[in-house]
Motif scaffolding. Sequence first.
Motif, mmCIF file in Angstrom:
data_model
loop_
_atom_site.group_PDB
_atom_site.id
_atom_site.type_symbol
_atom_site.label_atom_id
_atom_site.label_comp_id
_atom_site.label_asym_id
_atom_site.label_seq_id
_atom_site.Cartn_x
_atom_site.Cartn_y
_atom_site.Cartn_z
ATOM 1 N N UNK A 187 -4.071 1.428 -2.598
ATOM 2 C CA UNK A 187 -5.243 1.540 -1.716
ATOM 3 C C UNK A 187 -6.573 1.580 -2.444
ATOM 4 N N UNK A 188 -6.551 1.698 -3.785
ATOM 5 C CA UNK A 188 -7.808 1.596 -4.516
ATOM 6 C C UNK A 188 -7.889 0.331 -5.374
ATOM 7 N N UNK A 189 -6.775 -0.095 -5.953
ATOM 8 C CA UNK A 189 -6.785 -1.258 -6.849
ATOM 9 C C UNK A 189 -6.270 -2.529 -6.185
ATOM 10 N N UNK A 190 -5.614 -2.400 -5.021
ATOM 11 C CA UNK A 190 -5.105 -3.579 -4.317
ATOM 12 C C UNK A 190 -3.807 -4.119 -4.867
ATOM 13 N N UNK A 191 -3.146 -3.373 -5.749
ATOM 14 C CA UNK A 191 -1.861 -3.816 -6.304
ATOM 15 C C UNK A 191 -0.743 -3.627 -5.280
ATOM 16 N N UNK A 199 -2.850 -1.260 -13.227
ATOM 17 C CA UNK A 199 -3.843 -0.405 -12.564
ATOM 18 C C UNK A 199 -3.382 1.049 -12.466
ATOM 19 N N UNK A 200 -2.110 1.321 -12.744
ATOM 20 C CA UNK A 200 -1.592 2.691 -12.668
ATOM 21 C C UNK A 200 -2.218 3.504 -13.797
ATOM 22 N N UNK A 201 -2.731 4.677 -13.466
ATOM 23 C CA UNK A 201 -3.416 5.504 -14.454
ATOM 24 C C UNK A 201 -2.501 5.809 -15.639
#
Length: 315
Positions: free
Chosen positions: A256-260, A184-186
Motif C-alpha cells: 500500500x505504500x510501494x505498490x509491490x 521495497x521491503x524495509x
Amino acid sequence: MTILIEQPELGLQMEEKKMQSDTNELVLDGGFAVPKSLSDGGFDKPEINSFGQAFRDYDAESERQKTVEEFYRVNHINQTYDFVKRMREEYGKLDKVEMSIWEGCELLNDVVDDSDPDLDEPQIEHLLQTAEAIRKDYPNEDWLHLTGLIHDLGKVLLHPSFGGLPQWAVVGDTFPLGCAFDESIVHHKHFKGNPDSNNPAYSTKNGIYTEGCGLNNVMISWGHDDYMYLVAKENGTTLPPAALFIIRYHSFYPLHRAGAYKHLMNEEDAENLEWLKIFNKYDLYSKSKVRIDVEKVKPYYISLIEKYFPAKLRW
C-alpha cells in the motif's frame, strides 16, 4: 446484519488535490471525497515523529534505530513459508484465551513495539490515537473508528497468556512468502539469511501463485495483522469487509505504500485497498507523545464494540 458502505472510485491519482467537487467537497487522500469541514479542526498530519525524525525513516540515527534494524534482521531470517503455515494452523484454533475486545486493549498497556521507529509508547496509546484521529475526520464512519481501535490488537500474541511469541513473530511490516522478496521491503538485505531465498520455487515474481489470485490465497508473513483478522472473522464480527482487509493488511507496506505485489490482487482487493490507503494516514501519523484520556473516550468505544462484536471472543 448487512452493513452498507460507500465504496470509493478506483484509478484516481494518489496525490492530494485541492479541488472542489460537484458535491462541494474537497478531493483528498487518493481521490476520496472528504467534507470541506475537515479543513477546519480535522486531523493535522505532523511532519516529524516523536523523536524529531521523518516518519518511517529506518536509516535515521536515533535511539530506536539499532533496536529496529536488529528486529528486522531476525524477522527476515525466521519468517519462512513453513513457519507461517505452522503459525496459522496453531493460532487459528483460537483456543488460548476467552476475553472481550476491551480486555484485549488493556493487555497492551505493557507492550512496546520494537519494530516501530516512530513511537515507544505502550500500544494502547497508539490504538486510541489512531481511532480518535479517524473520528475527527470521519465522524459518521463508526466502523472505521472501531477498526482504528482494534487494528493492532493482535499484538496480544506478545503476552504470556498467548505463549509470549517473540517480537519478530508478531510485529513489523508484513510481506508475502512463496514468491520473491521485493526490494521495497524495509531492510531487504537481511533476507539473504532466509532459507526461502534458496528455494527456486519461491524466487520468481509470481512464485507459487498466479496473477490475480487474490491476497486471501497468498501466504503473508505471520504477525498481529493476520491473527486479529482470524479472531474477528471467526468470532462473527459484523464489521464490513473493508475493515477486515485493513486489519489484515495494514502492515503490508510494500503493497500500500510501494505498490509491490499488486499483480496478485483481485478486484475486491483493489477496492478495499483504497480504504486501507485512507486508514494508513491515521495509523502512521497519529503517533505522538500526546496522551488520550482513556476514561473519557472509553464509553464511546465500548458502545462500538457491543455493536460489532460479541461480549466475549475466542482468541
